[in-house]
Design an enzyme around this catalytic site. Sequence first.
Site, mmCIF file in Angstrom:
data_model
loop_
_atom_site.group_PDB
_atom_site.id
_atom_site.type_symbol
_atom_site.label_atom_id
_atom_site.label_comp_id
_atom_site.label_asym_id
_atom_site.label_seq_id
_atom_site.Cartn_x
_atom_site.Cartn_y
_atom_site.Cartn_z
ATOM 1 C CE LYS A 52 -4.385 -1.363 0.258
ATOM 2 N NZ LYS A 52 -5.410 -0.882 -0.702
ATOM 3 C CB SER A 77 -8.835 -2.662 6.803
ATOM 4 O OG SER A 77 -8.027 -2.885 5.664
ATOM 5 C CG ASN A 79 -1.667 -3.488 5.401
ATOM 6 O OD1 ASN A 79 -1.082 -3.346 6.481
ATOM 7 N ND2 ASN A 79 -1.946 -4.672 4.889
ATOM 8 C CD GLN A 82 0.887 -0.347 9.244
ATOM 9 O OE1 GLN A 82 2.107 -0.441 9.281
ATOM 10 N NE2 GLN A 82 0.097 -1.378 9.417
ATOM 11 N N GLY A 180 -9.923 -3.326 -5.209
ATOM 12 C CA GLY A 180 -9.561 -3.632 -6.589
ATOM 13 C C GLY A 180 -8.446 -2.764 -7.167
ATOM 14 N N GLY A 181 -7.794 -1.964 -6.338
ATOM 15 C CA GLY A 181 -6.746 -1.080 -6.853
ATOM 16 C C GLY A 181 -5.484 -1.826 -7.266
ATOM 17 C CG LEU A 182 -2.222 -5.312 -5.840
ATOM 18 C CD1 LEU A 182 -0.986 -4.439 -5.977
ATOM 19 C CD2 LEU A 182 -2.040 -6.316 -4.702
ATOM 20 C CG ASN A 306 1.714 -4.507 8.442
ATOM 21 O OD1 ASN A 306 2.865 -4.648 8.867
ATOM 22 N ND2 ASN A 306 1.426 -3.668 7.465
#
Lengths: 317, 317
Positions: A52, A77, A79, A82, A180-182, A306
């Site tokens: 992320k 949620s 990641n 962070q 769905g971004g990745l 994580n």
Amino acid sequence: MELTLDHIRNAADRIRGIAYPTPILTSEALNNRVGAEVFLKAEIFQRAGAFKFRGAYNATASLTREEQQQGFAAASSGNHGQGLALSAKLLGTNATILMPSNAPQAKIDAIKGYGGEVVLYDRYRENRDALQAEITRSRNAITISAYDNFGVMAGAGTVALEMLEEVPDLDEIIIPVSGGGLSAGCATAAQGIRPQIEIWGAEPTLANDTQRSLASGVRERQEIPKSIADGLLVPTPGELTFPINQKRLAGIRLATDEEIVEAMRFLFLQMKIVVEPSGAIGLATLLNAPRRERKTKIGLVLTGGNVDLPRFCELLA
Amino acid sequence: MELTLDHIRNAADRIRGIAYPTPILTSEALNNRVGAEVFLKAEIFQRAGAFKFRGAYNATASLTREEQQQGFAAASSGNHGQGLALSAKLLGTNATILMPSNAPQAKIDAIKGYGGEVVLYDRYRENRDALQAEITRSRNAITISAYDNFGVMAGAGTVALEMLEEVPDLDEIIIPVSGGGLSAGCATAAQGIRPQIEIWGAEPTLANDTQRSLASGVRERQEIPKSIADGLLVPTPGELTFPINQKRLAGIRLATDEEIVEAMRFLFLQMKIVVEPSGAIGLATLLNAPRRERKTKIGLVLTGGNVDLPRFCELLA
């Protein structure tokens, strides 16, 4: 606007020297079990412990100095939160992260460790979008969606760029799907370089909103499910990401919580690495599929590591 | 015979393409905490899960075909046994490993998985050397000591060779010490290349036989102690390794079991890797030392990652 390979190459330039180029791990035991050559992209070693950071940094470093000074906000949620908090720190500004109150303590602590502000809400009772809008309004912050943002998608797509640099003849890549971004970023990058490559999504059996949406052709909405894959529990596919995934994904494969735990155990015992439930789902779909017959080269993204120690041990021991 | 850099270079040639060149990991969080640049050589990713495969393969591949066909035998708390069993499999022969009955199940299972035969004994009541002699005699096998063997030491020394190839200006290397083969091999390799480098050993506070032996000048013998570092519990330093360590080590640093657990937790949460207690002891000594003042480059060997899940969780959760 359409997401293109050029956006992802530009993102790669922007994050170079700031995000880590993560290693690809392999395992004879895994290859023998699956009946194919498997390449695990270890984003668990990425800064802030997950892929992320790539998207969060790319999106925020593209903003003007004035925009950056407004500060950032996101619902996450964990990641993305962070990654965004670390990006804010590196860019000399601040970030406010709206998180489910049952998010892993490790993720909450890490965001605070980067100087981020955490606002908790009840994932099963409160309206995330309304709370998020209120945070953005009251702080005059710039909202950086965890997935519905072209800069975020382009940053995430650099994962596939690196994979194909190292293993140019991959036949398919399996990617955990939440908003769905990745998958959108990686599919755009990978098919831009190698048109015939198949991109598969992986979802929890009980959180298969993208699978159902691909089947119906419209973004299906689900009650927030209770899978152990805490990073994969969005109510519906992203508005911007879904059309890209609709166009590019070969399909979605599912894994149960038990299969995810089995994959985490394999990664611990055989490969000596710590992968969070959401990050192990791609391997879970592979370990439980029929053994491959022909020699295939399969890429897998281990998206993040994580996870709290007590939670890890509760799940695996 | 004297162990030299040439022996270690020859070993590197012999194991090339068979043992893995393992990665060196770094962590900003770790550097900030220690006040130095720390380079972690991740032998947890070595074949059979520990550095031991390097020495076992080098020693056995150097034997004649006839000797190899006699089969191998060793007393081992587990990692040397795994390395030797895998070497035997690769060389088309067999291995019999004498193991303490309280060795981690993961190590016992792995040896059997490579086709090795396991003989268990009571570490605190039975005489290991007598049992070992009986196994060697009855099977006409070739005993490959886990440390008191020049081929084993030379193979282990390739760890330091790789570290200095990647980070040529290391100021010191910290190495877990049990029988002393890894420290002897690595010190010989490292000081052969870079005479001024300091090599430090790390021992459990309750199993400091090498520290006491260095102080007295003779190989001190101890009752087998009960540290959680199951790979570091020999009764006395090796006969061949001790003079080398006496000549080359800057000294020994100690860590308690609690400090080892803290290091394992750091490696899990911050670095997302699984390191067994014996493998984390070097980091344990570093995390509990005063913060460094000057900029030093410190190498650390994470020797192995073979730990049972229930045991891991019992220690850390």
